[in-house]
Design a protein around this motif. Structure first.
Motif, PDB file in Angstrom:
ATOM      1  N   TYR A 106       0.723  -1.138  -0.125  1.00  0.00           N
ATOM      2  CA  TYR A 106       0.131   0.181  -0.024  1.00  0.00           C
ATOM      3  C   TYR A 106       0.893   1.506   0.086  1.00  0.00           C
ATOM      4  CZ  TYR A 106      -4.154  -2.515   0.473  1.00  0.00           C
ATOM      5  OH  TYR A 106      -5.634  -3.577   0.246  1.00  0.00           O
ATOM      6  N   PRO A 107       1.853   1.777   0.647  1.00  0.00           N
ATOM      7  CA  PRO A 107       2.704   2.659   0.703  1.00  0.00           C
ATOM      8  C   PRO A 107       3.035   3.149  -0.847  1.00  0.00           C
ATOM      9  CG  PRO A 107       3.479   1.643   2.281  1.00  0.00           C
ATOM     10  CD  PRO A 107       2.372   0.568   1.470  1.00  0.00           C
ATOM     11  N   ALA A 108       3.127   2.322  -1.819  1.00  0.00           N
ATOM     12  CA  ALA A 108       3.544   2.198  -3.177  1.00  0.00           C
ATOM     13  C   ALA A 108       2.720   3.193  -3.697  1.00  0.00           C
ATOM     14  CB  ALA A 108       4.087   0.957  -3.837  1.00  0.00           C
ATOM     15  N   PHE A 109       1.326   3.590  -3.380  1.00  0.00           N
ATOM     16  CA  PHE A 109       0.148   3.721  -4.677  1.00  0.00           C
ATOM     17  C   PHE A 109      -0.797   4.128  -3.758  1.00  0.00           C
ATOM     18  CE2 PHE A 109      -0.757  -0.434  -3.920  1.00  0.00           C
ATOM     19  CZ  PHE A 109      -2.046  -0.428  -3.876  1.00  0.00           C
ATOM     20  N   ARG A 110      -0.828   4.120  -2.290  1.00  0.00           N
ATOM     21  CA  ARG A 110      -2.269   4.360  -1.994  1.00  0.00           C
ATOM     22  C   ARG A 110      -2.470   5.728  -0.981  1.00  0.00           C
ATOM     23  NH1 ARG A 110      -6.155   1.128  -0.472  1.00  0.00           N
ATOM     24  NH2 ARG A 110      -7.202   2.889  -0.052  1.00  0.00           N
ATOM     25  N   PHE A 111      -1.269   6.718  -1.371  1.00  0.00           N
ATOM     26  CA  PHE A 111      -1.298   8.273  -0.441  1.00  0.00           C
ATOM     27  C   PHE A 111      -1.415   8.802  -1.799  1.00  0.00           C
ATOM     28  CE2 PHE A 111       1.869   5.349   2.730  1.00  0.00           C
ATOM     29  CZ  PHE A 111      -0.221   5.638   3.429  1.00  0.00           C
ATOM     30  N   ASP A 112      -1.860   8.584  -3.154  1.00  0.00           N
ATOM     31  CA  ASP A 112      -1.643   9.410  -4.360  1.00  0.00           C
ATOM     32  C   ASP A 112      -3.030   9.282  -4.803  1.00  0.00           C
ATOM     33  OD1 ASP A 112      -0.228  11.090  -6.307  1.00  0.00           O
ATOM     34  OD2 ASP A 112      -0.839   9.928  -7.689  1.00  0.00           O
ATOM     35  N   PRO A 113      -3.517  10.340  -5.352  1.00  0.00           N
ATOM     36  CA  PRO A 113      -5.035  10.367  -4.894  1.00  0.00           C
ATOM     37  C   PRO A 113      -5.467   9.252  -6.337  1.00  0.00           C
ATOM     38  CG  PRO A 113      -5.347  12.437  -4.939  1.00  0.00           C
ATOM     39  CD  PRO A 113      -3.383  11.342  -4.024  1.00  0.00           C
ATOM     40  N   ALA A 114      -4.620   9.579  -7.742  1.00  0.00           N
ATOM     41  CA  ALA A 114      -4.407   9.122  -9.541  1.00  0.00           C
ATOM     42  C   ALA A 114      -4.384   7.724  -8.787  1.00  0.00           C
ATOM     43  CB  ALA A 114      -3.629   9.757 -10.179  1.00  0.00           C
ATOM     44  N   GLN A 115      -3.576   7.664  -8.031  1.00  0.00           N
ATOM     45  CA  GLN A 115      -2.765   6.120  -8.675  1.00  0.00           C
ATOM     46  C   GLN A 115      -3.632   5.265  -7.442  1.00  0.00           C
ATOM     47  OE1 GLN A 115       1.813   4.695  -8.008  1.00  0.00           O
ATOM     48  NE2 GLN A 115       2.262   7.307  -7.079  1.00  0.00           N
TER      49      GLN A 115
ATOM     50  N   TYR B 274     -11.740   9.384  -4.425  1.00  0.00           N
ATOM     51  CA  TYR B 274     -10.133   9.041  -3.971  1.00  0.00           C
ATOM     52  C   TYR B 274      -9.377  10.315  -3.378  1.00  0.00           C
ATOM     53  CZ  TYR B 274     -11.713   4.493  -5.934  1.00  0.00           C
ATOM     54  OH  TYR B 274     -12.442   3.494  -6.474  1.00  0.00           O
ATOM     55  N   ALA B 275      -9.983  10.885  -2.748  1.00  0.00           N
ATOM     56  CA  ALA B 275      -8.645  12.551  -2.643  1.00  0.00           C
ATOM     57  C   ALA B 275      -8.535  12.417  -0.999  1.00  0.00           C
ATOM     58  CB  ALA B 275     -10.163  14.044  -2.532  1.00  0.00           C
ATOM     59  N   TYR B 276      -8.876  11.143   0.093  1.00  0.00           N
ATOM     60  CA  TYR B 276      -8.297  10.691   0.981  1.00  0.00           C
ATOM     61  C   TYR B 276      -6.825  10.126   0.546  1.00  0.00           C
ATOM     62  CZ  TYR B 276      -9.811   6.577   0.797  1.00  0.00           C
ATOM     63  OH  TYR B 276      -9.390   4.755  -0.165  1.00  0.00           O
ATOM     64  N   ALA B 277      -6.507  10.303  -0.825  1.00  0.00           N
ATOM     65  CA  ALA B 277      -5.016   9.297  -0.752  1.00  0.00           C
ATOM     66  C   ALA B 277      -4.287   9.913   0.574  1.00  0.00           C
ATOM     67  CB  ALA B 277      -5.032   9.173  -1.887  1.00  0.00           C
ATOM     68  N   ASP B 278      -3.618  10.785  -0.233  1.00  0.00           N
ATOM     69  CA  ASP B 278      -2.463  11.837   1.205  1.00  0.00           C
ATOM     70  C   ASP B 278      -2.747  12.217   2.309  1.00  0.00           C
ATOM     71  OD1 ASP B 278      -0.404  12.224   1.366  1.00  0.00           O
ATOM     72  OD2 ASP B 278      -0.294  14.340   0.443  1.00  0.00           O
ATOM     73  N   SER B 279      -4.531  11.626   2.935  1.00  0.00           N
ATOM     74  CA  SER B 279      -4.661  12.237   3.952  1.00  0.00           C
ATOM     75  C   SER B 279      -3.429  11.569   5.564  1.00  0.00           C
ATOM     76  CB  SER B 279      -6.025  11.943   4.607  1.00  0.00           C
ATOM     77  OG  SER B 279      -6.015  10.245   4.609  1.00  0.00           O
TER      78      SER B 279
END
Length: 269
Positions: free
Chosen positions: A75-84, A246-251
């Motif tokens: 998850y850390p590789a992609f979950r914190f970016d909304p597009a990914q 998916y706007a919460y990705a970088d929260s």
């Protein structure tokens, strides 16, 4: 460590001609779904859909679990970016689930042990669900700081019922097999050691019936289910939901939930 979704004919079993066994396999992770496994799931079911010899699919997890959820180590590789994050849910995950939903070959789920998150979603795509008495069901992703994606939540609420979906997602409840049977999610619960025989017998019964009729029945049931949701208005509504989902990705909450799990500590929300 092996992480894969594989399909093979049910070999050497009486009456099993036309039965395809799909196995979720992630050694040491209770068959948690990796990104590659979601893509393989799509490929496997698209192949089954094109196979005129397939009469029934039996899907199971390797070992003592069905599927414990997603592979959180990725998850850390992609979950914190909304597009990914959107790409993961809308293409990888929904690609696999929609391939199951679009497959008009009957699907029987053999559920043992953990059936959590992604496992509940995969089971929700099946036509017949049989579980062992010790199986457990849930989607406690609130502990990880993120919600269930819209299409996946709609799928689970439709299959398990809105009350059950709310209990799993809002309370983080883990429900046992007898309760899921009473809620209408399972067709039958049997002792753990009786699950293989029960599922085999059901798959054989399905495979013995007219395969064209089975496929047409699935298409009819799918069409009936989509009669109301197929309007432009409801389609636009879902697109609108997805567009902001998916706007919460970088929260901070999202990062804390995933980070705490990987660090084996209690999250501080």
């Amino acid at each position: 460590m092996t992480a894969e979704v594989v399909a093979a004919p049910a070999a050497g079993e009486a009456g099993a001609a036309g039965v395809v066994v799909v196995t979720l396999r992630h050694t040491g992770r209770l068959n948690a779904m990796s990104r590659a496994m979601w893509r393989q799931l799509r490929s496997v079911f698209e192949s089954i859909q094109r196979n005129p010899e397939a009469r029934c699919v039996l899907i199971e997890g390797e070992g003592g679990a069905f599927c414990a959820g997603g592979d959180i180590s990725e998850y850390p590789a992609f979950r914190f970016d909304p597009a990914q994050l959107r790409d993961f849910h809308e293409n990888d995950v929904w690609g696999g689930l929609s391939a199951m939903l679009d497959c008009d070959v009957p699907i029987v789920a053999r559920i043992a042990g953990a059936c959590m998150g992604a496992g509940v979603e995969i089971a929700s795509c099946c036509d017949i669900r049989v579980a062992g008495a010790s199986a457990r069901f849930g989607a406690p992703i609130g502990r990880l700081g993120f919600p269930m994606a819209p299409r996946e939540a709609q799928l689970v609420a439709s299959a398990a019922g809105e009350l059950t979906a709310r209990e799993m997602l809002l309370e983080g409840a883990v429900l046992d097999a007898p309760l899921m049977l009473a809620r209408g999610f399972l067709n039958r619960v049997v002792p753990d050691d009786a699950v293989p025989a029960e599922v085999h017998a059901r798959a054989v019964r399905v495979a013995a019936l007219a395969p064209q009729a089975a496929r047409l029945n699935k298409r009819t049931l799918l069409a009936l289910k989509q009669v109301i949701p197929s309007t432009n208005a409801s389609s636009d509504a879902m697109d609108n939901i997805v567009s902001g989902a998916y706007a919460y990705a970088d929260s901070a909450e999202h990062r804390e939930g995933v980070g705490a799990f990987l660090e084996k500590r209690r999250p501080d929300f």
